[in-house]
Design an enzyme around this catalytic site. Structure first.
Site, PDB file in Angstrom:
ATOM      1  N   LYS A 228     -27.552  60.442-144.133  1.00  0.00           N
ATOM      2  CA  LYS A 228     -28.821  61.296-143.411  1.00  0.00           C
ATOM      3  C   LYS A 228     -29.434  60.990-142.104  1.00  0.00           C
ATOM      4  CE  LYS A 228     -34.198  61.156-143.434  1.00  0.00           C
ATOM      5  NZ  LYS A 228     -34.222  59.833-142.210  1.00  0.00           N
ATOM      6  N   ASN A 229     -29.263  59.393-141.991  1.00  0.00           N
ATOM      7  CA  ASN A 229     -29.572  59.090-140.322  1.00  0.00           C
ATOM      8  C   ASN A 229     -28.312  59.090-140.302  1.00  0.00           C
ATOM      9  OD1 ASN A 229     -32.112  58.786-141.482  1.00  0.00           O
ATOM     10  ND2 ASN A 229     -32.150  56.585-141.823  1.00  0.00           N
TER      11      ASN A 229
ATOM     12  N   CYS B 209     -41.727  60.576-140.876  1.00  0.00           N
ATOM     13  CA  CYS B 209     -42.996  59.872-142.064  1.00  0.00           C
ATOM     14  C   CYS B 209     -43.966  58.966-141.402  1.00  0.00           C
ATOM     15  CB  CYS B 209     -41.586  58.637-142.720  1.00  0.00           C
ATOM     16  SG  CYS B 209     -41.158  59.511-143.875  1.00  0.00           S
TER      17      CYS B 209
ATOM     18  N   ARG C  38     -45.199  54.970-134.097  1.00  0.00           N
ATOM     19  CA  ARG C  38     -43.488  54.460-133.445  1.00  0.00           C
ATOM     20  C   ARG C  38     -43.187  55.824-132.355  1.00  0.00           C
ATOM     21  NH1 ARG C  38     -40.929  57.810-139.439  1.00  0.00           N
ATOM     22  NH2 ARG C  38     -38.948  56.409-138.048  1.00  0.00           N
TER      23      ARG C  38
ATOM     24  N   ASP D 114     -35.857  50.424-144.754  1.00  0.00           N
ATOM     25  CA  ASP D 114     -35.399  52.299-145.554  1.00  0.00           C
ATOM     26  C   ASP D 114     -35.036  51.293-147.481  1.00  0.00           C
ATOM     27  OD1 ASP D 114     -36.192  53.229-143.516  1.00  0.00           O
ATOM     28  OD2 ASP D 114     -33.533  53.593-143.518  1.00  0.00           O
TER      29      ASP D 114
ATOM     30  N   ARG E  17     -36.784  65.135-148.381  1.00  0.00           N
ATOM     31  CA  ARG E  17     -36.468  64.830-147.198  1.00  0.00           C
ATOM     32  C   ARG E  17     -34.844  64.259-146.742  1.00  0.00           C
ATOM     33  NH1 ARG E  17     -39.903  62.331-143.431  1.00  0.00           N
ATOM     34  NH2 ARG E  17     -38.198  63.071-142.404  1.00  0.00           N
TER      35      ARG E  17
HETATM   36  N1  EPU Z   1     -39.493  50.454-130.962  1.00  0.00           N
HETATM   37  C1  EPU Z   1     -40.543  50.974-130.342  1.00  0.00           C
HETATM   38  N2  EPU Z   1     -40.170  51.632-129.403  1.00  0.00           N
HETATM   39  C2  EPU Z   1     -39.625  52.593-128.815  1.00  0.00           C
HETATM   40  C3  EPU Z   1     -38.465  52.773-130.126  1.00  0.00           C
HETATM   41  C4  EPU Z   1     -38.623  52.108-131.567  1.00  0.00           C
HETATM   42  O1  EPU Z   1     -40.821  50.240-130.115  1.00  0.00           O
HETATM   43  O2  EPU Z   1     -39.140  53.764-128.130  1.00  0.00           O
HETATM   44  C5  EPU Z   1     -39.798  49.895-132.884  1.00  0.00           C
HETATM   45  C6  EPU Z   1     -40.254  51.142-133.780  1.00  0.00           C
HETATM   46  O3  EPU Z   1     -41.297  51.235-133.340  1.00  0.00           O
HETATM   47  C7  EPU Z   1     -40.061  49.876-135.161  1.00  0.00           C
HETATM   48  C8  EPU Z   1     -38.426  49.467-134.606  1.00  0.00           C
HETATM   49  O4  EPU Z   1     -38.764  49.462-132.498  1.00  0.00           O
HETATM   50  O5  EPU Z   1     -40.736  49.457-134.783  1.00  0.00           O
HETATM   51  C9  EPU Z   1     -37.376  49.931-134.585  1.00  0.00           C
HETATM   52  O6  EPU Z   1     -37.308  52.006-135.191  1.00  0.00           O
HETATM   53  P1  EPU Z   1     -36.359  52.371-134.420  1.00  0.00           P
HETATM   54  O7  EPU Z   1     -35.967  52.958-133.628  1.00  0.00           O
HETATM   55  O8  EPU Z   1     -34.935  51.688-134.810  1.00  0.00           O
HETATM   56  O9  EPU Z   1     -36.304  53.690-135.541  1.00  0.00           O
HETATM   57  P2  EPU Z   1     -36.242  55.624-135.699  1.00  0.00           P
HETATM   58  O10 EPU Z   1     -34.596  55.606-134.819  1.00  0.00           O
HETATM   59  O11 EPU Z   1     -37.411  55.267-135.238  1.00  0.00           O
HETATM   60  C10 EPU Z   1     -34.214  54.400-137.827  1.00  0.00           C
HETATM   61  C11 EPU Z   1     -34.083  55.460-139.257  1.00  0.00           C
HETATM   62  C12 EPU Z   1     -35.682  55.136-139.735  1.00  0.00           C
HETATM   63  C13 EPU Z   1     -35.341  54.080-139.864  1.00  0.00           C
HETATM   64  C14 EPU Z   1     -35.699  53.117-138.890  1.00  0.00           C
HETATM   65  C15 EPU Z   1     -35.121  51.425-138.820  1.00  0.00           C
HETATM   66  C16 EPU Z   1     -33.431  57.806-138.114  1.00  0.00           C
HETATM   67  C17 EPU Z   1     -34.400  59.189-138.176  1.00  0.00           C
HETATM   68  N3  EPU Z   1     -34.731  57.409-139.175  1.00  0.00           N
HETATM   69  O12 EPU Z   1     -35.437  55.233-136.985  1.00  0.00           O
HETATM   70  O13 EPU Z   1     -35.341  55.678-140.807  1.00  0.00           O
HETATM   71  O14 EPU Z   1     -36.830  52.989-140.464  1.00  0.00           O
HETATM   72  O15 EPU Z   1     -34.013  53.794-137.845  1.00  0.00           O
HETATM   73  O16 EPU Z   1     -33.675  51.720-139.363  1.00  0.00           O
HETATM   74  O17 EPU Z   1     -32.486  57.712-138.387  1.00  0.00           O
HETATM   75  C18 EPU Z   1     -35.902  56.784-143.335  1.00  0.00           C
HETATM   76  O18 EPU Z   1     -34.522  57.049-143.399  1.00  0.00           O
HETATM   77  O19 EPU Z   1     -36.937  56.917-144.130  1.00  0.00           O
HETATM   78  C19 EPU Z   1     -36.402  56.005-142.169  1.00  0.00           C
HETATM   79  C20 EPU Z   1     -37.524  55.880-141.698  1.00  0.00           C
END
Ligand code: EPU
Length: 427
Positions: A22-23, A116, A121, A304, A396
């Protein structure tokens, strides 16, 4: 609106085949915007998030054709249409339209993403990257406006290791002039998968999967064929389920190296884990031992899988401490597990699970995707019937969940919710 009913207490047997990641998929689809001819992606998971992304690609003028688990995206007629509202707000990954549209059109208007609710975030690191590449970024009434005369390569150090920011900056940088270096980049397998697609399109990327990614911008990218990697989180979820209830379970279409941190913890608990090339063989134990876990960026324990793993710990002997360093507030499943008779308290950003508990069926609500998976696992472990609402979260990210579980010998079915139940759910 439907709910999921799970009758627990049975051992599970057989093989479950894992779908595409998915991701990864949620980034691969927007990445197609960057090409000037059709991109074909094979092995996609059957999940609702991808339907929305396909619709968004059509909204900006793409031609999207689907056949089974393959999608063909023709981006040649796409325009830089603003997407301030509507479907874009439904999922987090719509933020990849920012990087991809900025890369191709040098401008984009994208509504702030949903997804979610796991606590705050922010997307400050994405924005920092776009600005470093020469874009002006403003937030106007809940939408992000990005504009650039031209994109120029830059050296970008991420203050927080972020999957989304790493991918989004890659998407914009592949079409920037000159060299971009992303330091402190995320190393998740999904990043390698997106880099593989972009490279097949003609991008020049080195170091994806390490914490320094080097990109040499190119003028144009063209279409290609790509097969997505298997979903390590779906695989991990079934692996955890097998650790709880698997008499003899095989997880098929998995890259075991993606799950090393989980497998190490399961072995510590006394679970039998055997690794094949693309398969895992898992067998539960009658005497599971508790362990502590702390979620970290890859290759650490994935956030996750934290919620499903918490459900498993309710069955183990002793006390286990679960700490989520990525999303400190990702504990909405705990109250629901308590309703099922689990003995868990949350203290200072950690969940402390005392086991073993005899879980009992209850009416519970999935607050987010992985919480939903945790509740289904708990339901399968519990005595009696568990009713899970909020299953649109589960849909999802988990393809054919009920069918896959039924094939493993579980008793699980959908029912329509009554009007009263829908009202209660919405309040
Ligand atoms: N963060 C910041 N600033 C940013 C971006 C992130 O402070 O600009 C913080 C976030 O708040 C968090 C950490 O950095 O504490 C990591 O966030 P990341 O950006 O890696 O997460 P994401 O890209 O928004 C993806 C997955 C999530 C998964 C996370 C961590 C997707 C669409 N989502 O989210 O997946 O938990 O990486 O591995 O790829 C799920 O599949 O259930 C899910 C939530």
């Amino acid at each position: 609106m439907r709910k999921l009913l799970v009758e627990g207490g049975k051992r599970l047997n057989g093989t479950v085949r894992i779908g595409g990641a998915k991701n990864s998929a949620v980034a691969l689809l927007p990445a197609a915007i960057l090409a000037d001819s059709p991109v074909t992606i094979e092995g996609l998971p059957k999940i609702s998030d991808l339907q929305i992304l396909g619709d968004l690609l059509e909204e900006i003028g793409g031609t999207v054709t689907k056949e089974g688990q393959t999608i063909r995206i023709d981006p040649s007629e796409m325009i830089s249409m603003p997407l301030p509202n509507g479907k874009v707000k439904k999922l987090r990954a719509s933020y990849y339209f920012m990087g991809a549209m900025l890369g191709r059109f040098k401008k984009a208007v994208i509504g702030l993403p949903g997804g979610c609710h796991l606590g705050p975030r922010p997307i400050d690191q994405h924005i920092k990257g776009f600005e470093a590449l020469g874009a002006q970024v403003t937030n106007e009434q809940g939408a992000i406006y990005l504009r650039a005369e031209e994109l120029r390569g830059a050296r970008i150090y991420l203050d927080v290791v972020s999957v989304g920011a790493t991918i989004n900056i890659m998407l914009a940088a592949v079409r920037a002039k000159g060299k971009t270096i992303i330091e402190n980049a995320a190393k998740e397998p999904e990043i390698i998968d997106v880099a593989t697609l972009l490279s097949s399109m003609g991008a020049k990327i080195k170091g994806a999967g390490t914490d320094v990614i080097r990109i040499e911008g190119v003028e144009r990218l063209s279409g290609c064929n790509h097969t997505i990697i298997p979903d390590r989180i779906e695989a991990g979820t079934y692996t955890i389920l097998a650790a709880a209830l698997g008499e003899e379970m095989i997880i098929d279409n998995v890259i075991p190296q993606h799950l090393e941190s989980l497998l190490a913890k399961l072995r510590e608990m006394g679970v039998t884990v055997e690794e094949g090339d693309e398969q895992l063989f898992i067998k539960t134990s009658d005497n599971l031992r508790s362990v502590d876990i702390k979620t970290l960026v890859h290759p650490g324990f994935p956030t996750d899988l934290q919620q499903p793993f918490t459900a498993l710990l309710t069955k183990a002997n002793g006390t286990g401490v679960v700490t989520d360093t990525i999303y400190q507030a990702r504990f909405k499943h705990i109250d629901e597990l308590r309703r099922m008779n689990a003995s868990i308290k949350v203290e200072g950003g950690s969940a402390i699970i005392s086991g073993p508990s005899r879980l009992e069926g209850a009416k519970v609500k999935a607050s987010d995707l992985r919480a939903g998976a945790a509740l289904v696992i708990a339901g399968l472990m519990a005595k009696g019937v568990t009713e899970v609402t909020g299953i649109e979260h589960i849909e999802r990210g988990y393809e054919d969940l009920a069918e896959k579980l039924t094939n493993l010998g579980a008793t699980i079915w959908h029912e329509e919710m009554s009007e009263q139940e829908v009202e209660q759910f919405q309040n």
